[in-house]
Design a protein around this motif. Structure first.
Motif, short mmCIF file in Angstrom:
data_model
loop_
_atom_site.label_atom_id
_atom_site.label_comp_id
_atom_site.label_asym_id
_atom_site.label_seq_id
_atom_site.Cartn_x
_atom_site.Cartn_y
_atom_site.Cartn_z
N GLY A 1 -5.21 6.23 -1.48
CA GLY A 1 -4.30 5.10 -1.49
C GLY A 1 -4.51 4.14 -2.64
O GLY A 1 -5.57 4.08 -3.26
N TYR A 2 -3.44 3.40 -2.90
CA TYR A 2 -3.44 2.32 -3.88
C TYR A 2 -2.88 1.07 -3.22
O TYR A 2 -2.08 1.13 -2.29
CB TYR A 2 -2.55 2.66 -5.07
N ARG A 3 -3.27 -0.06 -3.77
CA ARG A 3 -2.70 -1.34 -3.35
C ARG A 3 -2.17 -2.08 -4.58
O ARG A 3 -2.88 -2.23 -5.57
CB ARG A 3 -3.72 -2.20 -2.62
N LEU A 4 -0.91 -2.51 -4.51
CA LEU A 4 -0.35 -3.35 -5.57
C LEU A 4 -0.47 -4.81 -5.14
O LEU A 4 0.10 -5.22 -4.13
CB LEU A 4 1.11 -3.00 -5.84
N VAL B 1 0.82 -1.21 0.00
CA VAL B 1 0.00 0.00 0.00
C VAL B 1 0.86 1.26 0.00
O VAL B 1 1.87 1.34 0.69
CB VAL B 1 -0.93 0.00 1.23
N PHE B 2 0.43 2.24 -0.79
CA PHE B 2 1.04 3.58 -0.78
C PHE B 2 -0.07 4.60 -1.06
O PHE B 2 -1.18 4.24 -1.48
CB PHE B 2 2.16 3.69 -1.82
N ASN C 1 -3.15 2.39 -17.22
CA ASN C 1 -2.48 1.09 -17.24
C ASN C 1 -2.19 0.67 -15.80
O ASN C 1 -1.19 1.10 -15.22
CB ASN C 1 -1.17 1.20 -18.04
N PRO C 2 -3.04 -0.15 -15.18
CA PRO C 2 -2.89 -0.46 -13.76
C PRO C 2 -1.85 -1.53 -13.45
O PRO C 2 -1.97 -2.25 -12.45
CB PRO C 2 -4.29 -0.92 -13.37
N THR D 1 -0.63 -5.81 -10.14
CA THR D 1 -1.77 -5.01 -10.58
C THR D 1 -2.22 -4.07 -9.47
O THR D 1 -2.25 -4.45 -8.29
CB THR D 1 -2.94 -5.92 -10.98
N ILE D 2 -2.57 -2.85 -9.86
CA ILE D 2 -2.93 -1.79 -8.92
C ILE D 2 -4.45 -1.64 -8.82
O ILE D 2 -5.16 -1.67 -9.83
CB ILE D 2 -2.34 -0.45 -9.38
N THR D 3 -4.93 -1.46 -7.60
CA THR D 3 -6.31 -1.03 -7.36
C THR D 3 -6.30 0.09 -6.33
O THR D 3 -5.37 0.20 -5.53
CB THR D 3 -7.19 -2.19 -6.83
N LYS D 4 -7.34 0.93 -6.35
CA LYS D 4 -7.47 1.98 -5.35
C LYS D 4 -8.01 1.41 -4.04
O LYS D 4 -8.83 0.49 -4.03
CB LYS D 4 -8.43 3.08 -5.84
#
Length: 216
Positions: free
Chosen positions: A178-181, A78-79, A94-95, A115-118
């Motif tokens: 925030g985002y989570r990879l 998370v960031f 492009n996630p 892959t990234i999600t919010k």
């Protein structure tokens, strides 16, 4: 220029502090990352949560910058950032993204791809209000990655917001969060002598992690 090509070419370090075998690592890459992260913290490295974060636009043009990791578990890494920043816009297109941690004093590196999600709004808001108030105001004041005429524009905006929210809560900007990879690849690299480094690679295949050694 004072630094010659030969000087730069001859900058090198022989790594000898540790090794990494398949038998050394946990079958779960998140547990292995936690182990190494704790060792980086215990070694009192400067900001062990610093990472290089790489994105790419739809044309495949990459960009990278330094960010801070703010949490991790088996759901991902998370960031937080401005959604309207360059990285935010590229993630919307492009996630797919990558993270790299380099703990030089331990001669270690971790590469993570996925892959990234919010994050949901509630989680982003909770983290935003856990930050120092000055950081909240800074995030609100800055149109991250936008061209601005001078620094005074930012400083004036901070002054206005500091006065406005001197006795009340700063609301989280709707374009900040925030985002989570969620990784599908995690690689642990341990420096070894003569550039024969150890690379242990975890790849997600059908819900399981496959572990392989890669040539350095």
């Amino acid at each position: 220029m004072e630094l010659t090509k030969e000087y730069i070419q001859n900058l090198r370090q022989d790594y000898r502090s540790a090794s990494l075998a398949e038998s050394d690592v946990d079958q779960n890459p998140f547990i292995q990352f936690e182990k190494w992260f704790k060792e980086a913290v215990n070694a009192r490295l400067f900001e062990p949560n610093v990472m290089t974060f790489a994105t790419a636009d739809l044309a495949g043009r990459p960009s990278a910058r330094i960010l801070l990791l703010k949490g991790f578990d088996e759901n991902g890494f998370v960031f937080f950032t401005n959604y309207d920043s360059k990285k935010g816009k590229e993630l919307a297109e492009n996630p797919q993204a990558a993270m790299v941690f380099f703990w030089g004093d331990l001669e270690r590196q971790v590469r993570i791809e996925g892959t990234i999600t919010k994050l949901d709004a509630e989680e982003s808001t909770a983290y935003f209000h856990s930050r120092p108030k000055g950081s909240q105001i800074g995030a609100t004041a800055s149109p991250q990655s936008s061209v601005i005429p001078n620094r005074e524009v930012l400083e004036d905006r901070v002054t206005v917001l500091t006065e406005e929210f001197s006795e009340k809560e700063v609301p989280r900007p709707t374009n900040w969060g925030g985002y989570r990879l969620k990784p599908d690849l995690i690689e642990f690299w341990q420096g070894r002598s003569s550039r024969l480094h150890d690379r242990i690679n975890y790849k997600a295949v059908d819900g399981a992690w496959i572990i392989n050694r890669l040539a350095p």
